[in-house]
Design an enzyme around this catalytic site. Structure first.
Site, mmCIF file in Angstrom:
data_model
loop_
_atom_site.group_PDB
_atom_site.id
_atom_site.type_symbol
_atom_site.label_atom_id
_atom_site.label_comp_id
_atom_site.label_asym_id
_atom_site.label_seq_id
_atom_site.Cartn_x
_atom_site.Cartn_y
_atom_site.Cartn_z
ATOM 1 C CB THR A 154 -14.468 0.913 1.445
ATOM 2 O OG1 THR A 154 -14.516 1.717 0.250
ATOM 3 C CG2 THR A 154 -14.912 -0.502 1.132
ATOM 4 C CG ASP B 276 -2.182 0.827 1.036
ATOM 5 O OD1 ASP B 276 -3.270 0.229 0.971
ATOM 6 O OD2 ASP B 276 -2.085 2.070 0.927
ATOM 7 C CE1 TYR C 5 -12.969 4.303 -9.263
ATOM 8 C CE2 TYR C 5 -15.122 3.666 -10.104
ATOM 9 C CZ TYR C 5 -14.052 3.449 -9.248
ATOM 10 O OH TYR C 5 -14.069 2.370 -8.391
HETATM 11 N N1 LIG Z 1 -15.846 0.818 -2.455
HETATM 12 C C1 LIG Z 1 -16.556 0.661 -3.559
HETATM 13 O O1 LIG Z 1 -17.771 0.936 -3.609
HETATM 14 C C2 LIG Z 1 -15.899 0.136 -4.804
HETATM 15 C C3 LIG Z 1 -16.745 -0.223 -5.866
HETATM 16 C C4 LIG Z 1 -16.173 -0.707 -7.033
HETATM 17 C C5 LIG Z 1 -14.799 -0.835 -7.144
HETATM 18 N N2 LIG Z 1 -14.019 -0.467 -6.099
HETATM 19 C C6 LIG Z 1 -12.563 -0.613 -6.268
HETATM 20 O O2 LIG Z 1 -12.048 -1.433 -5.255
HETATM 21 C C7 LIG Z 1 -10.688 -1.083 -5.002
HETATM 22 C C8 LIG Z 1 -10.505 -0.879 -3.514
HETATM 23 O O3 LIG Z 1 -11.353 0.177 -3.102
HETATM 24 P P1 LIG Z 1 -11.816 0.404 -1.593
HETATM 25 O O4 LIG Z 1 -13.229 0.807 -1.675
HETATM 26 O O5 LIG Z 1 -11.395 -0.716 -0.763
HETATM 27 O O6 LIG Z 1 -10.988 1.740 -1.279
HETATM 28 P P2 LIG Z 1 -10.117 2.186 -0.022
HETATM 29 O O7 LIG Z 1 -9.912 3.654 -0.218
HETATM 30 O O8 LIG Z 1 -10.708 1.695 1.231
HETATM 31 O O9 LIG Z 1 -8.741 1.409 -0.261
HETATM 32 C C9 LIG Z 1 -7.890 1.712 -1.346
HETATM 33 C C10 LIG Z 1 -6.457 1.475 -0.916
HETATM 34 O O10 LIG Z 1 -5.614 1.764 -2.047
HETATM 35 C C11 LIG Z 1 -4.482 2.478 -1.570
HETATM 36 N N3 LIG Z 1 -3.893 3.269 -2.650
HETATM 37 C C12 LIG Z 1 -4.387 4.389 -3.235
HETATM 38 N N4 LIG Z 1 -3.531 4.850 -4.138
HETATM 39 C C13 LIG Z 1 -2.465 4.015 -4.138
HETATM 40 C C14 LIG Z 1 -1.246 3.966 -4.862
HETATM 41 N N5 LIG Z 1 -0.924 4.903 -5.775
HETATM 42 N N6 LIG Z 1 -0.400 2.955 -4.618
HETATM 43 C C15 LIG Z 1 -0.693 2.009 -3.695
HETATM 44 N N7 LIG Z 1 -1.820 2.003 -2.966
HETATM 45 C C16 LIG Z 1 -2.695 3.006 -3.201
HETATM 46 C C17 LIG Z 1 -5.024 3.331 -0.438
HETATM 47 O O11 LIG Z 1 -3.989 3.789 0.432
HETATM 48 C C18 LIG Z 1 -6.010 2.402 0.226
HETATM 49 O O12 LIG Z 1 -5.407 1.657 1.273
HETATM 50 C C19 LIG Z 1 -10.411 0.157 -5.846
HETATM 51 O O13 LIG Z 1 -9.747 -0.235 -7.041
HETATM 52 C C20 LIG Z 1 -11.781 0.688 -6.158
HETATM 53 O O14 LIG Z 1 -11.834 1.455 -7.331
HETATM 54 C C21 LIG Z 1 -14.528 0.010 -4.929
#
Ligand SMILES: NC(=O)c1ccc[n+]([C@@H]2O[C@H](COP(=O)([O-])OP(=O)(O)OC[C@H]3O[C@@H](n4cnc5c(N)ncnc54)[C@H](O)[C@@H]3O)[C@@H](O)[C@H]2O)c1
Length: 260
Positions: A192, A37, A155
């Site tokens: 999240t 991360d 996005y």
């Molecule tokens: N939460 C939702 O509703 C949702 C829906 C569809 C897809 N997603 C996808 O799921 C994945 C995880 O999302 P989440 O909701 O758990 O988000 P989150 O913000 O809880 O976690 C994302 C993590 O990615 C890390 N991160 C961000 N930029 C980074 C970088 N440049 N290098 C390394 N780490 C980095 C952050 O520090 C964080 O720990 C993402 O790809 C997101 O687009 C989430």
């Protein structure tokens, strides 16, 4: 239990949300988990959660947009564990607060696509190189927003790109005779920090947090928002041999969001 016993997994963005839940479930199912991360404190917490419950995990700081760091992370992982079986390209950002297409700058578009899409290219490339003789499973976290519009051009484009990058590499790996499966996962809205941040950042239409949750919930026929574990279960399925006939597919876990 033990559905991925002794497999080695690398999960990016493992410090929070879906990434953390995936790390924990993979570890519970027997994997040795390499957690990366950009947020050192968050990734340390994930490692601590896993290790304190008897699992095996190592944490390494990584910005997924940095190609040189990908090479270093792969070297560290292969030195520590000798192989890579599972890659979860999960790290991502929402791009909340970006202006609409008429006003968006190219730089703001590219910031989102660098983290959400370019990183998946880099991780997938490094994983194919590491797995081509031994096989493995690559799991790319896309979104329902990689299937339908509605989240803004950066996005949507990044997540749509992940969807077809996944299929392209799946076909290539099959054609080359590598025993590597490549699949994408498409979550609906999961509560999240990423989604909480959308609310905090834009304060959507003067809604309260409860009102915001209710508005999102209404988009999911199943009648609730997702939790990170809903997606982690799909990740574990794709990581395990239970999905051995799946490659190039899109696993939609969205409470019916895209069925409407
Ligand atoms: N939460 C939702 O509703 C949702 C829906 C569809 C897809 N997603 C996808 O799921 C994945 C995880 O999302 P989440 O909701 O758990 O988000 P989150 O913000 O809880 O976690 C994302 C993590 O990615 C890390 N991160 C961000 N930029 C980074 C970088 N440049 N290098 C390394 N780490 C980095 C952050 O520090 C964080 O720990 C993402 O790809 C997101 O687009 C989430």
């Amino acid at each position: 239990m033990n559905r991925v016993n002794n497999k080695v997994a690398l999960v990016t963005g493992g410090g929070s949300g879906i990434g953390r839940a995936s790390c924990c479930l993979l570890a519970q199912a027997g994997a040795k988990v390499f957690v990366t991360d950009i947020n050192q404190m968050a990734l340390d917490e994930t490692v601590e959660i896993i290790v304190s419950s008897g699992g095996l995990a190592t944490g390494v700081h990584q910005d997924v947009t940095d190609e040189g760091r990908w090479d270093e992370v792969m070297s560290l992982l292969l030195d520590a564990y000798g192989k890579l079986d599972i890659l979860v390209n999960n790290a991502g950002i929402s791009g909340v607060g970006l202006p609409p297409i008429e006003e968006a700058s190219l730089a703001s578009f590219q910031k989102v696509t660098a983290i959400n899409l370019d990183s998946v290219f880099l991780g997938t490339q490094k994983a194919v190189l590491a797995m081509k003789d031994s096989g493995g499973s690559i799991i790319n976290i896309s979104s329902v927003m990689g299937i339908v519009g509605g989240a803004g051009p950066a996005y949507n484009a990044s997540k749509g790109g992940v969807r077809l990058l996944t299929k392209s590499v799946a076909v290539h790996c099959g054609t080359m005779g590598y025993n590597i499966r490549v699949n994408s996962v498409h979550p609906g809205y999961i509560w999240t920090p990423l989604v909480e941040n959308i609310f905090e950042h834009v304060g959507v239409d003067n809604l309260t947090e409860d009102g915001f949750r209710e508005m999102l919930t209404e988009k999911h026929p199943i009648g609730r928002l997702g939790v990170a574990e809903d997606i982690a279960k799909g990740v574990l399925f794709l990581a395990s041999d239970d999905s051995s006939f799946m490659t190039g597919s899109e696993l939609v876990i969205d409470g019916g969001y895209t069925a409407v």
